[in-house]
Design an enzyme around this catalytic site. Structure first.
Site, short mmCIF file in Angstrom:
data_model
loop_
_atom_site.label_atom_id
_atom_site.label_comp_id
_atom_site.label_asym_id
_atom_site.label_seq_id
_atom_site.Cartn_x
_atom_site.Cartn_y
_atom_site.Cartn_z
N HIS A 58 80.11 51.25 33.59
CA HIS A 58 79.86 50.90 32.12
C HIS A 58 79.27 52.02 31.33
O HIS A 58 78.24 51.88 32.12
CB HIS A 58 80.13 49.58 32.57
CG HIS A 58 81.51 48.60 33.27
ND1 HIS A 58 81.29 47.44 33.46
CD2 HIS A 58 82.43 49.57 33.89
CE1 HIS A 58 82.08 46.97 34.03
NE2 HIS A 58 82.83 48.92 34.98
N GLU A 60 77.97 51.07 29.29
CA GLU A 60 76.48 50.08 28.69
C GLU A 60 76.03 50.30 29.83
O GLU A 60 74.08 50.35 29.77
CB GLU A 60 76.61 48.86 28.22
CG GLU A 60 78.11 48.83 27.17
CD GLU A 60 79.15 48.34 27.99
OE1 GLU A 60 80.32 49.36 28.68
OE2 GLU A 60 79.94 47.34 27.52
N CYS A 88 80.15 43.32 30.28
CA CYS A 88 80.75 42.39 30.60
C CYS A 88 79.33 41.46 31.45
O CYS A 88 77.96 41.89 30.94
CB CYS A 88 81.58 43.27 31.75
SG CYS A 88 79.78 44.61 33.01
N CYS A 91 76.77 44.18 33.13
CA CYS A 91 76.41 45.23 32.00
C CYS A 91 75.51 44.13 31.01
O CYS A 91 74.36 45.40 30.55
CB CYS A 91 77.47 45.67 30.22
SG CYS A 91 77.87 46.99 31.79
ZN LIG Z 1 80.34 46.71 32.52
#
Ligand SMILES: [Zn+2]
Length: 161
Positions: A58, A60, A88, A91
């Site tokens: 991801h 981030e 999420c 992250c």
């Molecule tokens: Zn994430």
């Protein structure tokens, strides 16, 4: 939105541009940037799912890892991570461990989840980042959702099977 400024909207829109670039590179439409207290962009990060189908790549999480490797603790504590969508749980954890002091996001996880459903490439979690940060031992300021309509537009037509 309490605590958000025009500067926040400016940088958040830049994260939307990074998300669009991510999509144009064959990846999912997520992007983030890390900005220092002086307004300097320190890190830009696109989603990194392809080419290895890395579900942990991801934007981030990648940014938080790079932040740990390249930036000092004091810089990170005063930095803001702007993300096109709410971090999420993974992250948010990475942002916490990196010690980034502030997060501004566009699209809420709740909204994203209703768009992606259980899409195999993005079965969105339902755990607001504020809950993850609230479990930590140092404070992380969170602003969002912000400019959510613009953030949502990044996902139109992407997650239909
Ligand atoms: Zn994430």
């Amino acid at each position: 939105m309490d605590g958000a400024s025009e500067r926040d909207e400016h940088f958040l829109r830049l994260s939307f541009a990074v998300a669009r670039r991510s999509l144009s590179h064959g990846n999912h439409p997520f992007g983030c940037i890390v900005v220092g207290a002086d307004g300097k962009i320190l890190i830009e990060s696109e989603n990194g799912y392809m080419p290895d189908h890395d579900g942990t790549a991801h934007a981030e999480r990648l940014a938080a890892t790079r932040a740990c490797r390249t930036l000092g603790r004091e810089v990170l504590a005063k930095a803001t991570l702007y993300s096109s969508a709410e971090p999420c749980a993974m992250c948010a954890g990475a942002i916490y461990w990196a010690g980034i002091g502030r997060v501004v996001f566009g699209l809420s996880e709740h909204r994203l989840r209703s768009i992606t459903g259980n899409h195999p490439e993005n079965p969105t979690l339902a755990l607001p980042c504020r809950e993850v940060f609230a479990s930590g031992q140092r404070p992380t300021e969170v602003i969002g959702p912000l400019l959510e309509k613009e953030a949502e537009a990044l996902h139109v037509g992407i997650w239909t099977k």
